[in-house]
Design an enzyme around this catalytic site. Structure first.
Site, short mmCIF file in Angstrom:
data_model
loop_
_atom_site.label_atom_id
_atom_site.label_comp_id
_atom_site.label_asym_id
_atom_site.label_seq_id
_atom_site.Cartn_x
_atom_site.Cartn_y
_atom_site.Cartn_z
N GLU A 198 16.97 26.93 56.44
CA GLU A 198 16.33 27.70 57.52
C GLU A 198 17.38 28.47 58.32
OE1 GLU A 198 13.13 28.49 57.03
OE2 GLU A 198 12.76 26.34 56.94
N ASP A 241 19.28 32.71 55.57
CA ASP A 241 19.14 33.92 54.73
C ASP A 241 19.92 35.11 55.31
OD1 ASP A 241 17.22 34.33 56.76
OD2 ASP A 241 15.60 34.92 55.40
N GLY A 249 0.52 34.37 60.96
CA GLY A 249 1.41 33.95 62.04
C GLY A 249 1.66 32.46 62.10
N LEU A 270 3.90 30.95 57.17
CA LEU A 270 3.73 30.89 55.71
C LEU A 270 3.83 32.28 55.10
CD1 LEU A 270 0.93 28.20 55.42
CD2 LEU A 270 3.41 27.91 55.37
N SER A 271 4.28 33.22 55.92
CA SER A 271 4.63 34.56 55.44
C SER A 271 3.46 35.40 54.94
CB SER A 271 5.68 34.45 54.33
OG SER A 271 6.88 34.84 54.86
N SER A 272 2.44 35.46 55.75
CA SER A 272 1.36 36.40 55.42
C SER A 272 1.91 37.82 55.46
CB SER A 272 0.19 36.25 56.39
OG SER A 272 0.54 36.69 57.68
N GLU A 297 9.81 45.39 56.92
CA GLU A 297 9.72 44.49 58.08
C GLU A 297 10.85 44.79 59.08
OE1 GLU A 297 7.66 41.23 57.10
OE2 GLU A 297 8.04 40.09 58.90
N ASP A 301 11.41 35.68 52.43
CA ASP A 301 9.95 35.69 52.30
C ASP A 301 9.49 36.67 51.24
OD1 ASP A 301 10.39 34.12 54.45
OD2 ASP A 301 9.38 35.41 55.92
N TYR A 317 13.77 34.23 67.93
CA TYR A 317 14.40 34.42 66.61
C TYR A 317 15.63 35.32 66.71
CZ TYR A 317 14.56 35.54 61.56
OH TYR A 317 14.93 35.75 60.26
P1 ADP Z 1 3.57 35.19 59.14
O1 ADP Z 1 4.29 36.11 58.22
O2 ADP Z 1 4.28 33.90 59.36
O3 ADP Z 1 2.16 34.96 58.76
P2 ADP Z 1 3.97 37.37 60.98
O4 ADP Z 1 3.82 37.48 62.44
O5 ADP Z 1 5.28 37.72 60.38
O6 ADP Z 1 3.54 35.88 60.59
O7 ADP Z 1 2.89 38.27 60.25
C1 ADP Z 1 1.52 38.18 60.59
C2 ADP Z 1 0.94 39.57 60.71
O8 ADP Z 1 0.86 40.21 59.42
C3 ADP Z 1 -0.49 39.60 61.21
O9 ADP Z 1 -0.56 39.51 62.61
C4 ADP Z 1 -0.97 40.94 60.71
O10 ADP Z 1 -0.50 41.99 61.54
C5 ADP Z 1 -0.26 41.05 59.36
N1 ADP Z 1 -1.15 40.59 58.27
C6 ADP Z 1 -0.97 39.56 57.43
N2 ADP Z 1 -1.97 39.43 56.54
C7 ADP Z 1 -2.83 40.43 56.80
C8 ADP Z 1 -4.08 40.87 56.24
N3 ADP Z 1 -4.65 40.22 55.22
N4 ADP Z 1 -4.67 41.96 56.79
C9 ADP Z 1 -4.09 42.62 57.80
N5 ADP Z 1 -2.94 42.26 58.37
C10 ADP Z 1 -2.32 41.18 57.91
MG MG Z 2 6.16 37.04 58.61
#
Ligand code: ADP
Ligand code: MG
Length: 383
Positions: free
Chosen positions: A33, A36, A120, A123-125, A158, A170, A219
């Site tokens: 952690e 990177d 958020g 888990l890197s959405s 990003e 990620d 961060y």
């Molecule tokens: P994490 O990467 O840990 O989930 P982040 O804050 O880096 O948290 O990213 C989350 C953001 O990514 C969301 O608030 C949104 O803006 C964007 N996001 C992720 N998935 C989607 C989705 N399926 N549709 C639209 N926006 C998304």
């Molecule tokens: Mg993220």
């Protein structure tokens, strides 16, 4: 769960066009952690939570993006350099911006997004969204990149467009993950090796439900503090451009010149790097006990020296300790909330998840989300 047919119907109903469909997974980091951006090592796995994208070309010169998660549609002019709007569309439009900067020209398109990576939660959405968008828009113009390069481009989205100073991990694991494997990545040269996760081991991800934001203040502060320590070492020992090149002996010699917080952050990063390489070796030889021990040490260092944890995450890790089947538990991701990762013997995974959830709710008053996961493949076309 990841049903391309459902996304296809959604896209067809909204845009009246047949889409191509892509998927990119979220990830969980087993160990490594804040190493990177120090050009060190990380060991993530891609998980069975993912973002799907359906894409089809348009002839009206518009880029129209719909996120099912947000229930929102956004429209842009293709051919106009995108600007950040400080909302979710920055991730997909940032991909268009960065790839356009690489010389690609995109026609108008319709893009439907849907994902089950919790937003958020560490888990890197965001990386899943970037990587899946990149695959989708590149397919429109018949272009592609090797996985590691694709990850670099998405990291730039990003860093340069969204404005979050994250490392490469990620995007790299989302693009290059492999089913039933963890990936030890050298963030310096992006070389990597895969280590199989034994069949009888489950990955249990426990969401503290405390939100983290890597674009927030903590961060970048931690990053600056650890980089300040590195600069002091480099002033004595050139050839240490990153903490990856530093040793614990360097801290013994020159730690007194550092701000106390900088010294602590650096001690975490340097020791975490050593632990991460050792963890990959333990996994390769199937020594789960040693891997668990290293994860426990990593959490201590993350929470103590790095001060990257929070009360809830520490609680989640503590409450797991005496549960049957636990191999190792630690806070994963950028920190200050988010999820813990627990390696658990498969036969105990469900009861582990249930009891951990009950204990956490009783102790904190927060009902957590706990998922029994497995390592999955990286991004690819589904249909
Ligand atoms: P994490 O990467 O840990 O989930 P982040 O804050 O880096 O948290 O990213 C989350 C953001 O990514 C969301 O608030 C949104 O803006 C964007 N996001 C992720 N998935 C989607 C989705 N399926 N549709 C639209 N926006 C998304
Ligand atoms: Mg993220």
């Amino acid at each position: 769960m990841h049903d391309p047919a459902a996304l296809r119907s959604m896209h067809l109903a909204r845009f009246n066009a047949e889409p191509a469909i892509f998927v990119a997974p979220g990830r969980v980091n087993l160990i490594g952690e804040h190493t990177d951006y120090a050009e060190g090592f990380v060991m993530p796995v891609a998980i069975n939570f993912a973002t799907l994208a359906a894409i089809s070309p348009r002839t009206d010169g518009k880029i129209v993006i719909y996120s099912e998660n947000f229930g929102e549609e956004k429209a842009f002019d293709a051919g106009v350099t995108p600007k950040a709007h400080k909302d979710w569309s920055d991730y997909p439009m940032g991909v268009v911006a960065i790839l356009s900067g690489e010389g690609h020209k995109f026609p108008g398109f319709s893009l439907t997004l849907w994902g089950d990576v919790p937003l958020g939660s560490g888990l890197s959405s965001s990386a899943a969204l970037e990587v899946v968008t990149a695959l989708a828009v590149l397919s429109l113009i018949g272009a592609s990149y090797p996985g590691p390069q694709l990850a670099r481009l998405c990291q730039r989205v990003e860093n340069e467009f969204v404005g979050a100073n994250c490392g490469i991990m990620d995007q790299f694991i989302s693009a290059n993950g492999k089913k039933d494997h963890a990936l030890l990545l050298d963030c310096r040269d992006l070389s990597y090796r895969l280590a199989p996760i034994p069949e009888n081991v489950a990955i249990v991800i426990a969401n503290t439900m405390v939100k983290h934001s890597i674009a927030g203040g903590d961060y970048p502060t931690r990053r600056r503090e650890s980089e300040a320590a590195c600069a002091i070492i480099a002033s004595h020992r050139p050839g240490v451009p990153f903490l990856r090149d530093a040793t614990l002996e360097d801290l013994e010699k020159w730690g007194h010149e550092m701000e106390p917080k900088s010294l602590m952050r650096a001690r975490h990063v340097i020791s975490e790097n050593l632990r991460t390489v050792a963890a990959s070796e333990a996994l390769l030889r199937g020594d789960m006990k040693e891997l668990g021990r290293l994860m426990a040490e990593a959490h201590k260092s993350y929470s103590g020296d790095f001060e990257g944890s929070c009360v809830e995450a520490d609680t989640m890790v503590d409450l797991a300790q005496d549960l049957p089947g636990l191999i190792g538990a630690r806070l994963t991701g950028g920190g200050f909330g988010g999820c813990t990762v627990n390696l658990v013997e498969q036969k105990y995974a469900e009861s582990f998840a249930k009891t951990l959830g009950e204990r956490y709710a009783a102790k904190t008053g927060i009902v957590p989300e706990i998922h029994v996961c497995h390592a999955s493949d990286g991004a690819h076309r589904m249909e």
